[in-house]
Design an enzyme around this catalytic site. Sequence first.
Site, PDB file in Angstrom:
ATOM      1  N   CYS A   7       0.670  -1.004  -0.357  1.00 27.83           N
ATOM      2  CA  CYS A   7      -0.217   0.057   0.273  1.00 27.83           C
ATOM      3  C   CYS A   7       0.978   1.458  -0.274  1.00 27.83           C
ATOM      4  O   CYS A   7       1.614   1.605   1.099  1.00 27.83           O
ATOM      5  CB  CYS A   7      -0.926  -0.249   1.716  1.00 27.83           C
ATOM      6  SG  CYS A   7      -1.574   1.132   1.078  1.00 27.83           S
ATOM      7  N   CYS A  10       0.307   3.381   2.689  1.00 28.41           N
ATOM      8  CA  CYS A  10       0.887   2.845   3.999  1.00 28.41           C
ATOM      9  C   CYS A  10       2.963   2.962   4.180  1.00 28.41           C
ATOM     10  O   CYS A  10       2.961   4.156   5.318  1.00 28.41           O
ATOM     11  CB  CYS A  10       0.983   1.113   4.311  1.00 28.41           C
ATOM     12  SG  CYS A  10      -0.548   1.076   4.604  1.00 28.41           S
ATOM     13  N   ASP A  33      -0.095  16.667  -2.159  1.00 29.38           N
ATOM     14  CA  ASP A  33      -0.470  15.339  -3.142  1.00 29.38           C
ATOM     15  C   ASP A  33       0.265  16.371  -4.421  1.00 29.38           C
ATOM     16  O   ASP A  33       1.063  16.499  -4.943  1.00 29.38           O
ATOM     17  CB  ASP A  33      -1.332  15.900  -4.245  1.00 29.38           C
ATOM     18  CG  ASP A  33      -3.015  14.759  -4.664  1.00 29.38           C
ATOM     19  OD1 ASP A  33      -3.666  14.185  -3.885  1.00 29.38           O
ATOM     20  OD2 ASP A  33      -2.104  14.583  -5.823  1.00 29.38           O
ATOM     21  N   HIS A  49      -4.198   1.254   8.266  1.00 30.92           N
ATOM     22  CA  HIS A  49      -3.977   0.810   7.271  1.00 30.92           C
ATOM     23  C   HIS A  49      -5.740   0.624   7.254  1.00 30.92           C
ATOM     24  O   HIS A  49      -6.894  -0.285   7.873  1.00 30.92           O
ATOM     25  CB  HIS A  49      -3.818  -0.312   6.131  1.00 30.92           C
ATOM     26  CG  HIS A  49      -4.739  -0.476   5.043  1.00 30.92           C
ATOM     27  ND1 HIS A  49      -4.230  -0.203   3.931  1.00 30.92           N
ATOM     28  CD2 HIS A  49      -5.573  -0.643   4.805  1.00 30.92           C
ATOM     29  CE1 HIS A  49      -4.453  -0.158   2.512  1.00 30.92           C
ATOM     30  NE2 HIS A  49      -6.075  -1.023   3.149  1.00 30.92           N
ATOM     31  N   THR A  96      -8.359   6.039  -5.850  1.00 29.16           N
ATOM     32  CA  THR A  96      -7.803   5.344  -7.334  1.00 29.16           C
ATOM     33  C   THR A  96      -6.474   4.927  -6.287  1.00 29.16           C
ATOM     34  O   THR A  96      -5.533   3.690  -6.392  1.00 29.16           O
ATOM     35  CB  THR A  96      -6.959   5.933  -8.196  1.00 29.16           C
ATOM     36  OG1 THR A  96      -6.210   7.590  -7.309  1.00 29.16           O
ATOM     37  CG2 THR A  96      -7.567   6.885  -8.889  1.00 29.16           C
ATOM     38  N   HIS A  99      -6.084   3.435   0.476  1.00 24.81           N
ATOM     39  CA  HIS A  99      -5.813   3.657   1.866  1.00 24.81           C
ATOM     40  C   HIS A  99      -7.084   5.077   2.431  1.00 24.81           C
ATOM     41  O   HIS A  99      -6.574   5.568   0.976  1.00 24.81           O
ATOM     42  CB  HIS A  99      -4.486   3.891   2.283  1.00 24.81           C
ATOM     43  CG  HIS A  99      -4.050   3.745   3.412  1.00 24.81           C
ATOM     44  ND1 HIS A  99      -2.612   2.963   3.376  1.00 24.81           N
ATOM     45  CD2 HIS A  99      -4.503   5.060   4.217  1.00 24.81           C
ATOM     46  CE1 HIS A  99      -2.961   4.023   5.078  1.00 24.81           C
ATOM     47  NE2 HIS A  99      -3.794   5.439   5.585  1.00 24.81           N
ATOM     48  N   HIS A 101      -8.304   8.246   2.570  1.00 23.32           N
ATOM     49  CA  HIS A 101      -8.298   9.573   2.569  1.00 23.32           C
ATOM     50  C   HIS A 101      -9.113  11.024   2.064  1.00 23.32           C
ATOM     51  O   HIS A 101     -10.439  10.093   1.757  1.00 23.32           O
ATOM     52  CB  HIS A 101      -6.822   9.687   1.704  1.00 23.32           C
ATOM     53  CG  HIS A 101      -6.640   9.233   0.448  1.00 23.32           C
ATOM     54  ND1 HIS A 101      -6.953   8.332   0.260  1.00 23.32           N
ATOM     55  CD2 HIS A 101      -6.592  10.425  -1.056  1.00 23.32           C
ATOM     56  CE1 HIS A 101      -7.693   7.793  -1.317  1.00 23.32           C
ATOM     57  NE2 HIS A 101      -7.677   8.899  -1.829  1.00 23.32           N
ATOM     58  N   HIS A 103      -9.117  14.413   1.114  1.00 23.73           N
ATOM     59  CA  HIS A 103      -8.580  15.836  -0.066  1.00 23.73           C
ATOM     60  C   HIS A 103      -8.711  17.125   0.457  1.00 23.73           C
ATOM     61  O   HIS A 103      -9.831  17.036   0.708  1.00 23.73           O
ATOM     62  CB  HIS A 103      -8.456  15.739  -0.929  1.00 23.73           C
ATOM     63  CG  HIS A 103      -8.710  14.660  -1.969  1.00 23.73           C
ATOM     64  ND1 HIS A 103      -7.621  14.020  -3.090  1.00 23.73           N
ATOM     65  CD2 HIS A 103      -9.389  13.018  -2.156  1.00 23.73           C
ATOM     66  CE1 HIS A 103      -7.305  13.151  -3.686  1.00 23.73           C
ATOM     67  NE2 HIS A 103      -8.775  12.306  -3.313  1.00 23.73           N
TER      68      HIS A 103
HETATM   69  P1  5GP Z   1      -7.605   8.955  -4.978  1.00 24.11           P
HETATM   70  O1  5GP Z   1      -8.132   9.499  -6.730  1.00 24.11           O
HETATM   71  O2  5GP Z   1      -7.727   8.121  -4.542  1.00 24.11           O
HETATM   72  O3  5GP Z   1      -9.353  10.038  -4.372  1.00 24.11           O
HETATM   73  O4  5GP Z   1      -6.678   9.735  -5.054  1.00 24.11           O
HETATM   74  C1  5GP Z   1      -5.595   9.439  -4.787  1.00 24.11           C
HETATM   75  C2  5GP Z   1      -4.722  10.720  -4.749  1.00 24.11           C
HETATM   76  O5  5GP Z   1      -3.184  10.190  -4.371  1.00 24.11           O
HETATM   77  C3  5GP Z   1      -4.294  11.765  -5.854  1.00 24.11           C
HETATM   78  O6  5GP Z   1      -4.632  12.891  -6.118  1.00 24.11           O
HETATM   79  C4  5GP Z   1      -2.999  11.576  -6.725  1.00 24.11           C
HETATM   80  O7  5GP Z   1      -2.691  12.314  -7.251  1.00 24.11           O
HETATM   81  C5  5GP Z   1      -2.352  10.927  -5.733  1.00 24.11           C
HETATM   82  N1  5GP Z   1      -0.991  10.482  -5.383  1.00 24.11           N
HETATM   83  C6  5GP Z   1      -1.131   9.154  -6.143  1.00 24.11           C
HETATM   84  N2  5GP Z   1       0.820   8.573  -6.066  1.00 24.11           N
HETATM   85  C7  5GP Z   1       0.780   9.695  -5.166  1.00 24.11           C
HETATM   86  C8  5GP Z   1       2.320   9.460  -4.657  1.00 24.11           C
HETATM   87  O8  5GP Z   1       3.360   8.877  -4.589  1.00 24.11           O
HETATM   88  N3  5GP Z   1       2.524  10.684  -3.504  1.00 24.11           N
HETATM   89  C9  5GP Z   1       1.378  11.722  -3.407  1.00 24.11           C
HETATM   90  N4  5GP Z   1       2.184  12.793  -2.744  1.00 24.11           N
HETATM   91  N5  5GP Z   1       0.331  11.561  -4.161  1.00 24.11           N
HETATM   92  C10 5GP Z   1       0.281  10.934  -4.952  1.00 24.11           C
HETATM   93 ZN    ZN Z   2      -2.261   1.446   3.804  1.00 24.70          ZN
END
Ligand code: 5GP
Ligand code: ZN
Length: 124
Positions: A7, A10, A33, A49, A96, A99, A101, A103
Amino acid sequence: MSARDDCLFCKIAHHQLESDYVYEDDEVCAFRDVSPLAPTHVLIVPKEHYDSVVDGIPATTLAAMIRVATEVAKDEGIFERGFRLVTNVGEDGGQTVRHAHVHLLGGRRLSKDMGETPTRERSL
Ligand code: 5GP
Ligand code: ZN
């Protein structure tokens, strides 16, 4: 504390991968991000997690995530003008990274758009 080897968040939460951290305590951490959608775009995650925010996170941890989001918004200077807290759940929700989160988005006027894919284009 359980960190999953497979993950990404994680690994970031437990400093196996480094990120641009803006807050950290025993329960929660927050980092920028990697692909920001606004001048402030910070992700707030539990260190433990959970697949998403509806995956049985204790209420105290959820509350801690919102408290941290509030503190970071103040630190970033966006609290007064307003900001957005978003949490995507599952495939249709646009999640995507599996885990949990939240924003934190702010620093510009955000559009009212709640998603890009019209219903008719969604394959059921
Ligand atoms: P989701 O699409 O799951 O709501 O948000 C995942 C977020 O994680 C996305 O906005 C993406 O840009 C961010 N993200 C993906 N990989 C990484 C990473 O390796 N480091 C950081 N800081 N953010 C990431
Ligand atoms: Zn995790």
